[in-house]
Design a protein around this motif. Structure first.
Motif, PDB file in Angstrom:
ATOM      1  N   MET A  42       0.825  -1.204   0.000  1.00  0.00           N
ATOM      2  CA  MET A  42       0.000   0.000   0.000  1.00  0.00           C
ATOM      3  C   MET A  42       0.859   1.253   0.000  1.00  0.00           C
ATOM      4  O   MET A  42       0.546   2.235  -0.664  1.00  0.00           O
ATOM      5  N   ARG A  43       1.975   1.223   0.733  1.00  0.00           N
ATOM      6  CA  ARG A  43       2.810   2.419   0.841  1.00  0.00           C
ATOM      7  C   ARG A  43       3.446   2.782  -0.493  1.00  0.00           C
ATOM      8  O   ARG A  43       3.858   3.920  -0.698  1.00  0.00           O
ATOM      9  N   GLY A  88     -11.294   0.928   7.420  1.00  0.00           N
ATOM     10  CA  GLY A  88     -10.231   0.936   8.414  1.00  0.00           C
ATOM     11  C   GLY A  88      -8.933   1.492   7.865  1.00  0.00           C
ATOM     12  O   GLY A  88      -8.255   2.306   8.510  1.00  0.00           O
ATOM     13  N   ALA A  89      -8.573   1.059   6.656  1.00  0.00           N
ATOM     14  CA  ALA A  89      -7.370   1.583   6.020  1.00  0.00           C
ATOM     15  C   ALA A  89      -7.527   3.070   5.741  1.00  0.00           C
ATOM     16  O   ALA A  89      -6.579   3.851   5.889  1.00  0.00           O
ATOM     17  N   ALA A 128      -2.564   1.219   8.294  1.00  0.00           N
ATOM     18  CA  ALA A 128      -3.408   1.033   7.108  1.00  0.00           C
ATOM     19  C   ALA A 128      -3.152  -0.334   6.493  1.00  0.00           C
ATOM     20  O   ALA A 128      -4.085  -1.053   6.106  1.00  0.00           O
ATOM     21  N   GLU A 129      -1.899  -0.696   6.419  1.00  0.00           N
ATOM     22  CA  GLU A 129      -1.537  -2.003   5.864  1.00  0.00           C
ATOM     23  C   GLU A 129      -1.978  -3.133   6.790  1.00  0.00           C
ATOM     24  O   GLU A 129      -2.489  -4.171   6.329  1.00  0.00           O
ATOM     25  N   GLU A 130      -1.801  -2.927   8.092  1.00  0.00           N
ATOM     26  CA  GLU A 130      -2.208  -3.951   9.050  1.00  0.00           C
ATOM     27  C   GLU A 130      -3.726  -4.141   9.045  1.00  0.00           C
ATOM     28  O   GLU A 130      -4.213  -5.262   9.208  1.00  0.00           O
ATOM     29  N   PRO A 143      -6.096  -2.645  14.720  1.00  0.00           N
ATOM     30  CA  PRO A 143      -5.553  -1.500  13.974  1.00  0.00           C
ATOM     31  C   PRO A 143      -6.384  -0.225  14.112  1.00  0.00           C
ATOM     32  O   PRO A 143      -5.809   0.838  14.399  1.00  0.00           O
ATOM     33  N   PRO A 144      -7.717  -0.268  13.955  1.00  0.00           N
ATOM     34  CA  PRO A 144      -8.454   0.986  14.138  1.00  0.00           C
ATOM     35  C   PRO A 144      -8.403   1.526  15.567  1.00  0.00           C
ATOM     36  O   PRO A 144      -8.442   2.739  15.770  1.00  0.00           O
ATOM     37  N   ALA A 145      -8.304   0.644  16.566  1.00  0.00           N
ATOM     38  CA  ALA A 145      -8.152   1.124  17.941  1.00  0.00           C
ATOM     39  C   ALA A 145      -6.839   1.890  18.086  1.00  0.00           C
ATOM     40  O   ALA A 145      -6.770   2.925  18.760  1.00  0.00           O
TER      41      ALA A 145
END
Length: 201
Positions: free
Chosen positions: A1-2, A23-24, A74-76, A110-112
Motif C-alpha cells: 500500500m505504501r 479501516g485503512a 493502514a496495511e495492518e 488497527p483501528p483502535a
C-alpha cells in the motif's frame, strides 16, 4: 500500500474487494493529519521562531513517527480484514466460530490504534497552533480535521467488530480505547474554530 499510486489505491478502494476499506482509510486520514502538521512545523523554524525551537523540533519528530505508524496501520488493517474474510469461509462449526471471533478481535486492533494515533495528532495541533507560522495556520486546522475523520471512522471500524468478539475482557478493553473519541473530536473542532476565527476576523 505504501508504494501504491493514489489513483491505484482509490481504484482498489472502489473495487468489489474486502480490503482496503474503511479501516485503512481511517489510518490514511491519520497519516495525512500527521504529515500536514509536520509541514506546518517545518515552516515554523528559523530565527523568528527560535524561542519555540524545542517544541517545534519535538513536533516534527513526533509527527514523522505518527505518520509512519499510521501508514503501517493502514496495511495492518487491510491484512486483518483479509483474515476475517478467510475465517468466514471456513466450514460451519465450532472451529469456524472461534476463528471468526479471533479474527474480529484482530481486526479491531488497527483501528483502535488509529484512534490513539489521531488523538495524539490533535494534541500536537493544540501545542503548535499558538506558535505556528501564520502563513500556514489553516493547515493546522486541516490536520485537525483529518485527525477528526480518522477518529470517527476508526471508531466505527472498532465497533463493527465488537459484536462477534466472544471475550468480554477484549470487548471491554476495546470499548475503553474508543471511549475518548467524542472528547478528542471536540478538541479538533476547537482547533478549527480558533483558526477560522483568526482568518475570518
Amino acid at each position: 500500500m505504501r508504494d501504491s499510486r493514489i489513483v491505484d489505491f482509490l481504484a482498489e478502494l472502489a473495487d468489489k474487494v474486502p480490503a482496503p476499506g474503511g479501516g485503512a482509510t481511517a489510518a490514511l486520514h491519520a497519516a495525512q493529519a500527521a504529515a500536514l502538521l509536520g509541514m506546518v512545523a517545518r515552516y515554523t523554524t528559523g530565527e523568528k521562531y527560535a524561542a519555540h525551537a524545542e517544541t517545534v523540533v519535538a513536533v516534527i519528530g513526533e509527527t514523522d513517527t505518527l505518520r509512519a505508524r499510521a501508514l503501517r496501520l493502514a496495511e495492518e488493517d487491510a491484512a486483518a480484514f483479509t483474515a476475517v474474510t478467510t475465517a468466514y469461509r471456513l466450514p460451519k462449526g465450532e472451529e469456524r466460530g472461534a476463528a471468526i471471533a479471533e479474527a474480529l478481535a484482530g481486526a479491531a486492533e488497527p483501528p483502535a490504534r488509529v484512534v490513539e494515533t489521531a488523538t495524539r495528532v490533535i494534541e500536537l495541533c493544540e501545542s503548535l497552533l499558538p506558535i505556528a507560522n501564520r502563513n500556514v495556520v489553516t493547515d493546522v486546522a486541516a490536520a485537525a480535521e483529518a485527525a477528526r475523520a480518522a477518529l470517527t471512522t476508526a471508531r466505527v471500524n472498532v465497533e463493527v467488530n465488537l459484536g462477534g468478539i466472544r471475550s468480554e475482557p477484549v470487548r471491554e478493553r476495546l470499548n475503553i480505547r474508543v471511549a475518548g473519541v467524542d472528547a478528542a473530536v471536540a478538541r479538533a473542532e476547537r482547533v478549527t474554530a480558533e483558526v477560522r476565527e483568526e482568518i475570518n476576523p
